[in-house]
Design a protein around this motif. Structure first.
Motif: not given
Length: 310
Positions: A152-179
């Motif tokens: 995803g690429g909306g608020d939830s995807a990006v915000e929760e991606g930030g949360y996950l980055s604190q505990m995982t080895s890395g987060v890859n955000i996959i988005h269907r658009r180019d921004q």
């Protein structure tokens, strides 16, 4: 079984429903809040709320608890129940049938919100709870020091991606658009986070696993046509929401996508039925907008009941 009667019944105990219950009960009406789970709705799945006035930052579950204590201070009741149907009699009386009880009211406020939309790809259902998740706060701890993908690429995807980055080895955000579509402040944080990477113009075509747990995702680049795979232990999906309106479809109050249509007074086309929060046909779905909706609906429910006595 004799139906239990209330002046106002609120279906859903998220921020909109709780605010509606507060306003209606403060007007000295008997109020029942019904929910199939714990009060708070999606606030319980939110790590930090940073855009609710009065709090620089507050945990979602903590805000839910504060709202609940406020919403019940004037004796609004809270009950568990999954609503099966709502019917309206010739006299305008609304009958609410749940999996365990039947209730009657003249004023009904629908605040059932929305639920996470699924990708609809192979492996998603198979690995639900075994690597596929829709709630970083709920499940992020299971992926400590492991790689995960966020779809995803909306608020939830990006915000929760930030949360996950604190505990995982890395987060890859996959988005269907180019921004990204997220708020700029969330984008800036994500781009500055060296534990978050991005795969653009790409859709997930399958969630891969070994029969027991997720092992990766299969992807397709929409621009290059390239198919590839990424190895991850967890997949967190944030691709939008859909309204939780199945029990109300026969009332004729929804649009073609299932969202409930209201006017500025939160009134639907059925007299005495109101809707608030994320279940409404609207552009911005936030805690603040749900609270505003709830205040209006609680007052308008009072006005409607007063009109019945005129």
């Amino acid at each position: 079984m004799m139906a239990k009667s209330y002046d106002v019944i609120v279906i859903g105990a998220g921020p909109g429903g709780m605010t509606a219950a507060l306003y209606a009960s403060r007007a000295n009406l008997s109020v029942l809040m019904l929910d199939r789970g714990i009060y708070g709705g999606q606030m319980n799945n939110t790590a930090a709320v940073e855009n609710y006035p009065g709090f620089k930052s507050i945990l979602g579950p903590d805000l839910a608890e504060k709202m609940y204590q406020s919403s019940t201070q004037f004796d609004a009741e809270y009950g568990y129940g999954s609503v099966d149907s709502v019917t309206v009699g010739d006299d305008g009386l609304k009958t609410v049938v749940t999996d365990s009880e039947t209730y009657e009211t003249h004023a009904l406020i629908i605040a059932t919100g929305s639920e996470y939309r699924k990708l609809g790809v192979p492996g998603e259902d198979e690995y639900g709870g075994r690597g596929v998740s829709y709630c970083a706060v709920c499940d992020g701890a299971f992926f400590k020091n492991k790689p995960v993908a966020v779809i995803g690429g909306g608020d939830s995807a990006v915000e929760e991606g930030g949360y996950l980055s604190q505990m995982t080895s890395g987060v890859n955000i996959i988005h269907r658009r180019d921004q990204l579509r997220a708020q700029k402040i969330l984008q800036d944080r994500a781009f500055a986070n060296d534990r978050i990477g991005f795969t653009w113009d790409t859709i997930v075509t399958e969630i891969l696993g070994d029969g027991q747990k997720v092992t990766g995702v299969a992807t397709h680049n929409k621009k290059t046509g390239e198919d590839s795979q990424q190895s991850v232990d967890g997949v967190f999906i944030y691709v939008g929401n859909q309204p939780m309106t199945a029990p109300f479809l026969d009332l004729g109050i929804t649009d073609e996508k299932g969202w409930i249509v209201t006017n500025e007074k939160m009134e639907t086309k059925v007299p005495g039925i109101f809707a608030v929060g994320d279940v409404r046909q609207k552009d911005l779905r936030q805690i603040t907008t749900s609270v505003g909706d709830g205040g209006i609906a609680g007052q308008e429910a009072f006005n409607y009941l007063q009109s019945l006595g005129d």
